[in-house]
Design a protein around this motif. Structure first.
Motif, PDB file in Angstrom:
ATOM      1  N   PRO A  68       5.089  -4.028 -11.262  1.00 50.62           N
ATOM      2  CA  PRO A  68       4.108  -4.783 -10.470  1.00 50.62           C
ATOM      3  C   PRO A  68       2.697  -4.568 -10.996  1.00 50.62           C
ATOM      4  O   PRO A  68       2.412  -3.544 -11.646  1.00 50.62           O
ATOM      5  CB  PRO A  68       4.259  -4.159  -9.076  1.00 50.62           C
ATOM      6  CG  PRO A  68       4.690  -2.757  -9.337  1.00 50.62           C
ATOM      7  CD  PRO A  68       5.604  -2.844 -10.541  1.00 50.62           C
ATOM      8  N   PRO A  69       1.798  -5.506 -10.742  1.00 48.25           N
ATOM      9  CA  PRO A  69       0.380  -5.218 -10.995  1.00 48.25           C
ATOM     10  C   PRO A  69      -0.023  -4.020 -10.134  1.00 48.25           C
ATOM     11  O   PRO A  69       0.242  -3.995  -8.936  1.00 48.25           O
ATOM     12  CB  PRO A  69      -0.335  -6.499 -10.543  1.00 48.25           C
ATOM     13  CG  PRO A  69       0.723  -7.560 -10.553  1.00 48.25           C
ATOM     14  CD  PRO A  69       1.999  -6.864 -10.213  1.00 48.25           C
ATOM     15  N   ILE A  70      -0.637  -3.015 -10.740  1.00 49.97           N
ATOM     16  CA  ILE A  70      -0.955  -1.771 -10.046  1.00 49.97           C
ATOM     17  C   ILE A  70      -2.468  -1.624  -9.904  1.00 49.97           C
ATOM     18  O   ILE A  70      -3.223  -1.879 -10.845  1.00 49.97           O
ATOM     19  CB  ILE A  70      -0.366  -0.564 -10.798  1.00 49.97           C
ATOM     20  CG1 ILE A  70       1.170  -0.645 -10.794  1.00 49.97           C
ATOM     21  CG2 ILE A  70      -0.819   0.754 -10.166  1.00 49.97           C
ATOM     22  CD1 ILE A  70       1.843   0.452 -11.602  1.00 49.97           C
ATOM     23  N   PHE A  71      -2.879  -1.201  -8.706  1.00 47.45           N
ATOM     24  CA  PHE A  71      -4.290  -1.011  -8.395  1.00 47.45           C
ATOM     25  C   PHE A  71      -4.475   0.348  -7.725  1.00 47.45           C
ATOM     26  O   PHE A  71      -3.543   0.907  -7.167  1.00 47.45           O
ATOM     27  CB  PHE A  71      -4.791  -2.117  -7.459  1.00 47.45           C
ATOM     28  CG  PHE A  71      -4.578  -3.500  -7.997  1.00 47.45           C
ATOM     29  CD1 PHE A  71      -5.544  -4.126  -8.768  1.00 47.45           C
ATOM     30  CD2 PHE A  71      -3.391  -4.186  -7.744  1.00 47.45           C
ATOM     31  CE1 PHE A  71      -5.338  -5.398  -9.271  1.00 47.45           C
ATOM     32  CE2 PHE A  71      -3.169  -5.455  -8.250  1.00 47.45           C
ATOM     33  CZ  PHE A  71      -4.142  -6.064  -9.022  1.00 47.45           C
ATOM     34  N   VAL A  73       0.612  -5.480   2.662  1.00 39.23           N
ATOM     35  CA  VAL A  73       1.815  -5.034   3.377  1.00 39.23           C
ATOM     36  C   VAL A  73       1.891  -3.512   3.323  1.00 39.23           C
ATOM     37  O   VAL A  73       1.386  -2.882   2.401  1.00 39.23           O
ATOM     38  CB  VAL A  73       3.106  -5.665   2.809  1.00 39.23           C
ATOM     39  CG1 VAL A  73       3.052  -7.171   2.893  1.00 39.23           C
ATOM     40  CG2 VAL A  73       3.346  -5.230   1.366  1.00 39.23           C
ATOM     41  N   ILE A  74       2.530  -2.933   4.327  1.00 43.77           N
ATOM     42  CA  ILE A  74       2.606  -1.473   4.419  1.00 43.77           C
ATOM     43  C   ILE A  74       4.035  -0.960   4.349  1.00 43.77           C
ATOM     44  O   ILE A  74       4.246   0.249   4.454  1.00 43.77           O
ATOM     45  CB  ILE A  74       1.944  -0.967   5.720  1.00 43.77           C
ATOM     46  CG1 ILE A  74       2.572  -1.645   6.954  1.00 43.77           C
ATOM     47  CG2 ILE A  74       0.435  -1.208   5.672  1.00 43.77           C
ATOM     48  CD1 ILE A  74       2.081  -1.072   8.271  1.00 43.77           C
ATOM     49  N   HIS A  75       4.999  -1.865   4.158  1.00 43.03           N
ATOM     50  CA  HIS A  75       6.398  -1.443   4.054  1.00 43.03           C
ATOM     51  C   HIS A  75       7.152  -2.481   3.228  1.00 43.03           C
ATOM     52  O   HIS A  75       6.888  -3.694   3.349  1.00 43.03           O
ATOM     53  CB  HIS A  75       7.034  -1.323   5.444  1.00 43.03           C
ATOM     54  CG  HIS A  75       8.337  -0.590   5.446  1.00 43.03           C
ATOM     55  ND1 HIS A  75       9.521  -1.225   5.120  1.00 43.03           N
ATOM     56  CD2 HIS A  75       8.646   0.709   5.718  1.00 43.03           C
ATOM     57  CE1 HIS A  75      10.508  -0.347   5.208  1.00 43.03           C
ATOM     58  NE2 HIS A  75      10.010   0.828   5.567  1.00 43.03           N
ATOM     59  N   PRO A  76       8.096  -2.041   2.387  1.00 44.26           N
ATOM     60  CA  PRO A  76       8.861  -3.003   1.576  1.00 44.26           C
ATOM     61  C   PRO A  76       9.584  -4.060   2.400  1.00 44.26           C
ATOM     62  O   PRO A  76       9.831  -5.166   1.885  1.00 44.26           O
ATOM     63  CB  PRO A  76       9.861  -2.111   0.826  1.00 44.26           C
ATOM     64  CG  PRO A  76       9.205  -0.776   0.756  1.00 44.26           C
ATOM     65  CD  PRO A  76       8.430  -0.635   2.030  1.00 44.26           C
ATOM     66  N   ASN A  77       9.932  -3.773   3.669  1.00 49.67           N
ATOM     67  CA  ASN A  77      10.587  -4.773   4.513  1.00 49.67           C
ATOM     68  C   ASN A  77       9.761  -6.043   4.637  1.00 49.67           C
ATOM     69  O   ASN A  77      10.302  -7.128   4.863  1.00 49.67           O
ATOM     70  CB  ASN A  77      10.834  -4.213   5.920  1.00 49.67           C
ATOM     71  CG  ASN A  77      11.967  -3.218   5.983  1.00 49.67           C
ATOM     72  OD1 ASN A  77      12.688  -3.020   4.998  1.00 49.67           O
ATOM     73  ND2 ASN A  77      12.141  -2.572   7.128  1.00 49.67           N
ATOM     74  N   TYR A 123       0.833  -1.199   0.000  1.00 46.33           N
ATOM     75  CA  TYR A 123       0.000   0.000   0.000  1.00 46.33           C
ATOM     76  C   TYR A 123       0.868   1.249   0.000  1.00 46.33           C
ATOM     77  O   TYR A 123       1.855   1.328   0.732  1.00 46.33           O
ATOM     78  CB  TYR A 123      -0.901   0.008   1.239  1.00 46.33           C
ATOM     79  CG  TYR A 123      -2.286  -0.543   0.973  1.00 46.33           C
ATOM     80  CD1 TYR A 123      -2.450  -1.709   0.238  1.00 46.33           C
ATOM     81  CD2 TYR A 123      -3.415   0.084   1.482  1.00 46.33           C
ATOM     82  CE1 TYR A 123      -3.719  -2.216  -0.001  1.00 46.33           C
ATOM     83  CE2 TYR A 123      -4.682  -0.429   1.256  1.00 46.33           C
ATOM     84  CZ  TYR A 123      -4.826  -1.570   0.514  1.00 46.33           C
ATOM     85  OH  TYR A 123      -6.076  -2.082   0.269  1.00 46.33           O
ATOM     86  N   CYS A 124       0.465   2.220  -0.801  1.00 44.82           N
ATOM     87  CA  CYS A 124       1.159   3.495  -0.886  1.00 44.82           C
ATOM     88  C   CYS A 124       0.111   4.599  -0.960  1.00 44.82           C
ATOM     89  O   CYS A 124      -0.800   4.514  -1.795  1.00 44.82           O
ATOM     90  CB  CYS A 124       2.053   3.527  -2.128  1.00 44.82           C
ATOM     91  SG  CYS A 124       2.868   5.105  -2.429  1.00 44.82           S
ATOM     92  N   PRO A 125       0.177   5.626  -0.101  1.00 47.03           N
ATOM     93  CA  PRO A 125      -0.780   6.726  -0.225  1.00 47.03           C
ATOM     94  C   PRO A 125      -0.713   7.347  -1.618  1.00 47.03           C
ATOM     95  O   PRO A 125       0.374   7.529  -2.175  1.00 47.03           O
ATOM     96  CB  PRO A 125      -0.329   7.724   0.843  1.00 47.03           C
ATOM     97  CG  PRO A 125       0.475   6.911   1.820  1.00 47.03           C
ATOM     98  CD  PRO A 125       1.131   5.841   1.013  1.00 47.03           C
ATOM     99  N   SER A 160       2.817  -6.600  -5.574  1.00 44.65           N
ATOM    100  CA  SER A 160       1.807  -5.792  -6.252  1.00 44.65           C
ATOM    101  C   SER A 160       1.754  -4.448  -5.544  1.00 44.65           C
ATOM    102  O   SER A 160       2.225  -4.312  -4.418  1.00 44.65           O
ATOM    103  CB  SER A 160       0.437  -6.485  -6.205  1.00 44.65           C
ATOM    104  OG  SER A 160       0.493  -7.749  -6.833  1.00 44.65           O
ATOM    105  N   LEU A 161       1.158  -3.451  -6.201  1.00 40.00           N
ATOM    106  CA  LEU A 161       1.192  -2.095  -5.665  1.00 40.00           C
ATOM    107  C   LEU A 161      -0.201  -1.483  -5.700  1.00 40.00           C
ATOM    108  O   LEU A 161      -0.901  -1.568  -6.712  1.00 40.00           O
ATOM    109  CB  LEU A 161       2.154  -1.233  -6.484  1.00 40.00           C
ATOM    110  CG  LEU A 161       2.352   0.217  -6.054  1.00 40.00           C
ATOM    111  CD1 LEU A 161       2.958   0.297  -4.651  1.00 40.00           C
ATOM    112  CD2 LEU A 161       3.242   0.953  -7.062  1.00 40.00           C
ATOM    113  N   ALA A 162      -0.593  -0.869  -4.576  1.00 42.36           N
ATOM    114  CA  ALA A 162      -1.886  -0.193  -4.484  1.00 42.36           C
ATOM    115  C   ALA A 162      -1.683   1.267  -4.112  1.00 42.36           C
ATOM    116  O   ALA A 162      -1.021   1.570  -3.117  1.00 42.36           O
ATOM    117  CB  ALA A 162      -2.763  -0.867  -3.436  1.00 42.36           C
ATOM    118  N   PHE A 163      -2.230   2.167  -4.922  1.00 37.47           N
ATOM    119  CA  PHE A 163      -2.247   3.586  -4.581  1.00 37.47           C
ATOM    120  C   PHE A 163      -3.571   3.875  -3.877  1.00 37.47           C
ATOM    121  O   PHE A 163      -4.640   3.695  -4.457  1.00 37.47           O
ATOM    122  CB  PHE A 163      -2.105   4.447  -5.835  1.00 37.47           C
ATOM    123  CG  PHE A 163      -0.728   4.398  -6.425  1.00 37.47           C
ATOM    124  CD1 PHE A 163       0.331   5.049  -5.807  1.00 37.47           C
ATOM    125  CD2 PHE A 163      -0.478   3.681  -7.585  1.00 37.47           C
ATOM    126  CE1 PHE A 163       1.612   4.996  -6.342  1.00 37.47           C
ATOM    127  CE2 PHE A 163       0.796   3.628  -8.126  1.00 37.47           C
ATOM    128  CZ  PHE A 163       1.848   4.285  -7.494  1.00 37.47           C
TER     129      PHE A 163
END
Length: 280
Positions: free
Chosen positions: A78-81, A246-250, A15-17, A38-41
């Motif tokens: 990444p698949p983006i949402f 997930v909320i952080h790449p770690n 998740y990314c704001p 995967s990536l979510a805005f």
């Protein structure tokens, strides 16, 4: 041509704001994040009400830059949402980003809004092909005397657009907050029994047809966070959840490690399906 996508391919969903600094584009192009992911805005709970317009503008700029980079670049895309704030946000213009945008995340999905979301999905489906991931996190699910009947009704409505549903997601934090509960790093969501009961009912309602992804783990640093994440994912998988917000790449490498199929499970699956002719 875009690659085929299934609910299992979402895996670790970062998740990314939507109003995050533009450095996210550089991080993707320079492959600073562990892969795959995967990536979510997010335009919803990570963005204040008075910042939504700016977040939407920044989201458009970010997607445009990623799309431009992807045209001539060679990097893991990444698949983006986009996690929208309401059904109305699905009506915005997303066509310029259709080459990279795979779909939308639908927050607080339940009886009170599923009709509006499904109407938007059908409308968009006439012009664009996207996937959708409803998130079950509404406090309306808390009353046990009505929860299962309501989940059954939502399932029946969702089944009418089942081909567009990539997977089902659950909101452990929102449900925990509704009860005034919070798990420490050495405990799992399954130790919060009021929340766990709701999550299990969601799997029971949807798990036979849809991939159901596990709730977010809120720790990514400090003592014991990796062990705690592994412990919770063991129980996720045992209870029918596949994937993790997930909320952080770690967190990405830990999630990928836990989702990797073991050699023993692979061998067992081959034998069960009679692919291994020597198994008798």
């Amino acid at each position: 041509m875009r690659s085929k996508l299934t609910g299992y391919d979402v895996g670790a969903l970062l998740y990314c704001p939507a109003n995050a600094h533009g450095s996210i584009v550089g991080a993707i192009v320079e492959q600073r994040f562990p892969t795959p992911y995967s990536l979510a805005f997010c335009l919803e709970d990570t963005v204040r009400e008075d910042a939504v317009a700016d977040a939407e503008r920044m989201r458009r700029g970010t997607l445009s830059r990623i799309a431009s980079a992807a045209e001539g670049g060679s990097f893991f895309l990444p698949p983006i949402f986009v996690r929208v704030r309401s059904p109305e946000q699905l009506a915005e213009e997303y066509a310029p980003f259709s080459s990279i945008l795979r779909g939308f995340i639908l927050p607080k999905f339940f009886l009170e809004n599923c009709g509006a979301y499904l109407a938007a999905i059908r409308s968009i489906g006439r012009t664009e092909e996207y996937f959708y991931m409803p998130v079950f996190e509404s406090a309306a699910m808390i009353p046990p005397q009505t929860r299962r009947e309501a989940l059954t009704e939502v399932r029946a409505q969702l089944d009418t657009v089942s081909g567009s549903i990539l997977n089902i997601r659950v909101g452990g934090n929102d449900l925990s907050h509704a009860f005034g509960l919070r798990r420490p790093a050495n405990r799992t969501i399954y130790d919060l029994r009021p929340v766990a009961d709701i999550l299990i009912d969601i799997v029971a309602a949807f798990g036979t047809q849809y991939v159901v992804s596990g709730p977010v783990w809120e720790y990514y640093s400090g003592e014991g966070w990796e062990e705690g994440l592994r412990r919770e994912m063991e129980l996720d998988l045992l209870n029918g959840f596949t994937g993790k917000t997930v909320i952080h790449p770690n967190q990405i490498p830990v999630v990928n490690e836990m989702l990797r199929v073991s050699q023993q499970d692979y061998a067992d699956a081959r034998a069960i399906l009679n692919w291994d002719t020597g198994s008798g």
